[in-house]
Design an enzyme around this catalytic site. Structure first.
Site, mmCIF file in Angstrom:
data_model
loop_
_atom_site.group_PDB
_atom_site.id
_atom_site.type_symbol
_atom_site.label_atom_id
_atom_site.label_comp_id
_atom_site.label_asym_id
_atom_site.label_seq_id
_atom_site.Cartn_x
_atom_site.Cartn_y
_atom_site.Cartn_z
ATOM 1 N N ASP A 64 0.858 -1.184 0.000
ATOM 2 C CA ASP A 64 0.000 0.000 0.000
ATOM 3 C C ASP A 64 0.895 1.235 0.000
ATOM 4 O O ASP A 64 1.813 1.342 0.824
ATOM 5 C CB ASP A 64 -0.907 0.029 1.233
ATOM 6 C CG ASP A 64 -1.961 -1.064 1.220
ATOM 7 O OD1 ASP A 64 -2.073 -1.772 0.197
ATOM 8 O OD2 ASP A 64 -2.672 -1.217 2.227
ATOM 9 N N ASP B 184 -15.493 -3.202 -0.125
ATOM 10 C CA ASP B 184 -15.011 -2.946 1.227
ATOM 11 C C ASP B 184 -16.220 -2.697 2.119
ATOM 12 O O ASP B 184 -17.050 -1.835 1.807
ATOM 13 C CB ASP B 184 -14.092 -1.733 1.260
ATOM 14 C CG ASP B 184 -12.955 -1.840 0.244
ATOM 15 O OD1 ASP B 184 -12.482 -2.978 0.022
ATOM 16 O OD2 ASP B 184 -12.549 -0.812 -0.324
#
Length: 242
Positions: free
Chosen positions: A8, A129
């Site tokens: 990330d 998500d």
């Protein structure tokens, strides 16, 4: 089952978040290039990369770095974060990225998702998500009234083949994946399911294998040393030929 180690990126750095909270950002590696190469040495076939700035702000803030890392190593790469229109899809796919992940767009612009799938087929992945089963967008800061399974069924109906499912409450916690939600999802759609959030040890890999999911993303656990990536890949490959 495939194991996808994660990088990330925020402000050009390799970081991790805790439960999707940007205020908890923590740098976990010095060099994304060396990190990617370590994944290759461990036997990974795929790598999961996210532009966290892009996910939150809707812009490709770290795209050049992500593409350079993707092209610098011999591994397939899927990328998410800030991909909100066809131009950005094409940008990544034309510069060496193997799959792109559409997250917020799946909630807010399904016409775009349809067009992307029609043009690029299985190179399009949808990221779902969820927090308490409800879908969140805009880098997890915008909670909708849409149930994660409802959205997954919508995506399946328009031809999406692969879904990355993240339980935000598990992400970055090392508390284990949400097996119940993943099991429910896998039994409600025929899409390939990639589990994300909470993977912390080999037992989690075994549990996910038992659900017959397509893949598992691991991030924090491999940076802390809780999970040995090479061992996780070997464990997963005992059940599924990578």
């Amino acid at each position: 089952m495939i194991i996808l180690p994660a990088i990330d990126i925020k402000d050009g750095n390799c970081v991790r978040l805790f439960k999707g909270d940007y205020s908890t950002v923590k740098k976990v590696a010095e060099d994304p290039y060396e990190t990617a190469e370590s994944f290759v040495k461990a036997g990974a076939k795929w790598m999961h990369m996210v532009d966290l700035d892009g996910a939150k702000d809707g812009k490709l803030k770290n795209s050049e770095l992500i593409i350079d890392v993707a092209n610098s190593t011999d591994i397939k790469v899927e990328v998410g974060g800030g991909i909100r229109d066809m131009e950005r899809v094409e940008y990544y796919l034309e510069h060496g990225v193997d799959r792109v992940i559409l997250g917020s767009a799946a909630v807010k612009d399904q016409r775009f998702v349809i067009d992307a799938v029609n043009n690029y087929d299985d190179k399009i992945v949808v990221g779902i998500d969820a927090k308490n089963g409800m879908v969140c967008a805009e880098g997890w800061t915008d909670k909708s009234e849409l149930n994660y399974i409802t959205l997954a069924k919508q995506m399946e109906s328009i031809g999406v083949r692969t879904i990355v499912f993240t339980d935000i409450d598990q992400d970055g916690t090392l508390a284990g994946p949400n097996l119940k939600q993943l099991d429910d999802l896998a039994h409600n759609v025929s899409c390939n399911i990639i589990a994300s959030g909470g993977v912390s040890n080999l037992k989690d890999i075994i549990n996910l294998n038992s659900l017959d999911v397509y893949g598992a993303i691991t991030g924090k656990a491999i940076y802390t040393g809780n999970l040995n990536l090479a061992e996780a890949i070997k464990m997963a490959s005992r059940v599924t030929d990578l």
